[in-house]
Structures are given as structure tokens and as C-alpha cells.
Scaffold this active site. Structure first.
Site, mmCIF file in Angstrom:
data_model
loop_
_atom_site.group_PDB
_atom_site.id
_atom_site.type_symbol
_atom_site.label_atom_id
_atom_site.label_comp_id
_atom_site.label_asym_id
_atom_site.label_seq_id
_atom_site.Cartn_x
_atom_site.Cartn_y
_atom_site.Cartn_z
ATOM 1 N N SER A 194 15.691 88.928 18.602
ATOM 2 C CA SER A 194 15.499 88.341 19.893
ATOM 3 C C SER A 194 14.242 87.430 19.920
ATOM 4 O O SER A 194 13.420 87.366 20.802
ATOM 5 C CB SER A 194 15.462 89.406 20.929
ATOM 6 O OG SER A 194 16.575 89.925 21.076
ATOM 7 N N GLU B 295 14.078 92.931 10.469
ATOM 8 C CA GLU B 295 14.952 92.896 11.701
ATOM 9 C C GLU B 295 15.114 94.319 12.217
ATOM 10 O O GLU B 295 16.274 94.867 11.822
ATOM 11 C CB GLU B 295 15.937 92.045 11.699
ATOM 12 C CG GLU B 295 16.045 90.570 10.953
ATOM 13 C CD GLU B 295 17.320 89.779 11.222
ATOM 14 O OE1 GLU B 295 17.075 88.808 12.078
ATOM 15 O OE2 GLU B 295 18.333 90.305 10.822
ATOM 16 N N LYS C 49 25.598 82.952 12.794
ATOM 17 C CA LYS C 49 26.528 83.841 12.861
ATOM 18 C C LYS C 49 28.201 83.289 12.828
ATOM 19 O O LYS C 49 28.030 82.313 12.545
ATOM 20 C CB LYS C 49 26.229 84.815 14.005
ATOM 21 C CG LYS C 49 24.932 85.472 13.910
ATOM 22 C CD LYS C 49 24.687 86.582 14.514
ATOM 23 C CE LYS C 49 23.234 87.089 14.407
ATOM 24 N NZ LYS C 49 22.495 88.382 15.110
ATOM 25 N N GLU D 154 24.505 93.049 10.398
ATOM 26 C CA GLU D 154 25.856 93.393 10.824
ATOM 27 C C GLU D 154 26.792 93.476 9.638
ATOM 28 O O GLU D 154 27.823 94.110 9.901
ATOM 29 C CB GLU D 154 25.992 91.955 11.800
ATOM 30 C CG GLU D 154 25.445 91.685 13.148
ATOM 31 C CD GLU D 154 25.077 90.545 13.645
ATOM 32 O OE1 GLU D 154 25.711 89.653 12.938
ATOM 33 O OE2 GLU D 154 24.183 90.633 14.639
HETATM 34 P P1 PGA Z 1 18.960 87.466 17.635
HETATM 35 O O1 PGA Z 1 19.583 87.642 16.272
HETATM 36 O O2 PGA Z 1 17.931 86.567 17.669
HETATM 37 O O3 PGA Z 1 20.041 86.898 18.255
HETATM 38 O O4 PGA Z 1 18.473 88.826 18.059
HETATM 39 C C1 PGA Z 1 18.617 87.797 14.919
HETATM 40 C C2 PGA Z 1 19.451 87.991 13.885
HETATM 41 O O5 PGA Z 1 20.407 88.915 13.984
HETATM 42 O O6 PGA Z 1 19.113 87.513 12.721
#
Ligand code: PGA
Length: 249
Positions: A212, A166, A11, A96
Site C-alpha cells: 500500500s 512486504e 500483477k 501472492e
Molecule cells: P500494493 O501491492 O501496493 O497494491 O499493496 C504491493 C505488492 O504486492 O507488491
């Protein structure tokens, strides 16, 4: 047997120096052979990643791509640029991007086709929000998204796509879908792909879980029949925890 693929989505984290440090640490980790490990750092760290990862089995991916090939699109990065920077994978349609940049299934589908047409592998994200799960429409939402993002992609290309399921409510929240909850949706996706293509094609498509994923829950999630890997956010920012997830396969 489908290959297990673990991708780390950095990210908007790590400047060039911090990226170099993390990559150097990653390079020192022992990673299980037979698992594909991919890092997706920010654009600004891609060339540094290529330099550091030279000779390593870790693959490189980007977090997004422009739909345009070149020209007056300030701030955009084209597929040709990603390819020349050394990327083999591109995440498209992350939740996102859907949430903050209003990316639609239609746009994500076009981006996935652009990535495929240029010989790279798209990691296409789908997943329901908390409101949608609580409203009992997870199946409907995920079905619409998978149909939308795969629309017009022929069978021979479909087999190359990586789908990342996800659940939005599990991203960055510390709440993971239980292995059974995740498997249920993964099975749904596999069944849907069978009806869209064929059992053979559906059987080849890698479907990752994301949300997560941590070293302590990876093993149970990854041992589910239809979970073929993980798209990891937070836990990929530390070399040892990313390596532990890769080695949980
Ligand atoms: P996270 O993010 O492992 O921090 O929950 C997963 C993702 O957005 O691909």
C-alpha cells in the site's frame, strides 16, 4: 549511498492495449534522475513495453520466472525468454506466489539463483502475514525467509539482489506499515545480512518496502534509513501516482 529503486508490479492487470496506454503516459512523466524506475507488466505486454520505453530511462522487469530452462513445461516462461524480451529485473517469491502457488523459500531461492546466473537482477520478496505479526513472530518469520531465499548465494552475487520487505497484511489492503514499523524490520534485515555476509555487502543491498505504498505515504517511508525504495502494486497502475512515488525519493 545505496540507490533508490522503485518498481511497479502491475500483477494481472492491463491487456496489451491498456499497457501501451499506461506506458505512453509513463513516458511523458518527469522522473527524478538518480532514481531507478522499473515497470513489471504482465508477460504479454513485455515486447510492447520495450518498444514504447525505447529511449526512456524506465527499466523493465517480469513478475516471475520458471525454474526450468526450456522444454515441456506448459505455461511456464524461462529466464532466457525474459532476457530476450528485454527484462533486466525479475520479481521472485511475491507473497501472492507464496500464497496461491505454494512457492517455498527453497523454490524462491532457486529462482533467485537462476536470475542471477543469467545476469538479471532478482527482486526477492519476504514478509509476514497478519497472523504472524499479531502472534509476535515477525522477526522469526522474516529471518527464516531471508536466510532461506539467500541460501548459497555468494557475497558477490548477494550485493546484486534486491530484497523487498512486504508485510502481507499491508498488500492491497490500504493498511501500510508505519514508517517506524517498516524501518524496524528493514534494520533487522540489514543486521541479518551483515551476519550472513559482511557489513560492506549488507550496506550495498537494496531493501525495498512494499504494501500500500501511495504518493501520500511514500516520502515518509522512503526517508527511513534502511528503506531503499518501494515495490508498488495498486498505485503503479496510474502514471501520475507511480511518478509521484518515484519523485518522493
Ligand atoms: P500494493 O501491492 O501496493 O497494491 O499493496 C504491493 C505488492 O504486492 O507488491
Amino acid at each position: 549511498m545505496r540507490k533508490k529503486i522503485i518498481a511497479g508490479n502491475w500483477k494481472m492487470n492491463k491487456d496489451v492495449e491498456e499497457s501501451a496506454q499506461l506506458l505512453e503516459e509513463l513516458k511523458k512523466q518527469t522522473l527524478a534522475p538518480g532514481v531507478t524506475a522499473i515497470v513489471c507488466p504482465p508477460y504479454t505486454s513485455l515486447t510492447e513495453a520495450v518498444r514504447i520505453l525505447k529511449g526512456s530511462s524506465i527499466q523493465l522487469g517480469a513478475q516471475d520466472v520458471s525454474l526450468q530452462d526450456d522444454g515441456a513445461y506448459t505455461g511456464e516462461i524461462s529466464i532466457r525468454m525474459l532476457k530476450s524480451a528485454g527484462c533486466s529485473y525479475v520479481i521472485v517469491g511475491h507473497s501472492e506466489r507464496r500464497q496461491y502457488f505454494k512457492e517455498s523459500d527453497e523454490l524462491i531461492n532457486a529462482k533467485a539463483k537462476k536470475v542471477l546466473a543469467n545476469g538479471l537482477t532478482p527482486i526477492v520478496c519476504v514478509g509476514e502475514t497478519l497472523q504472524e505479526r499479531e502472534g509476535g513472530i515477525t522477526e522469526k518469520i522474516v529471518t527464516t525467509q531471508v536466510k532461506g531465499v539467500m541460501a548459497g548465494i555468494p557475497a558477490e552475487d548477494a550485493a546484486k539482489v534486491i530484497i523487498a520487505y512486504e508485510p502481507v497484511w499491508a498488500i492491497g489492503t490500504g493498511k501500510t506499515a508505519s514508517p517506524a514499523q517498516a524501518q524496524e524490520v528493514h534494520k533487522l534485515i540489514r543486521t541479518l545480512l551483515t551476519s550472513l555476509y559482511s557489513a560492506t555487502v549488507a550496506d550495498e543491498i537494496v531493501v525495498q518496502y512494499g504494501g500500500s505504498v501511495k504518493p501520500d505515504n511514500a516520502k515518509e517511508l522512503l526517508s527511513q534509513l534502511d528503506i531503499d525504495g518501494a515495490l508498488v502494486g495498486g498505485a503503479c497502475l496510474k502514471a501520475d501516482s507511480f511518478a509521484a512515488i518515484v519523485n518522493a525519493c
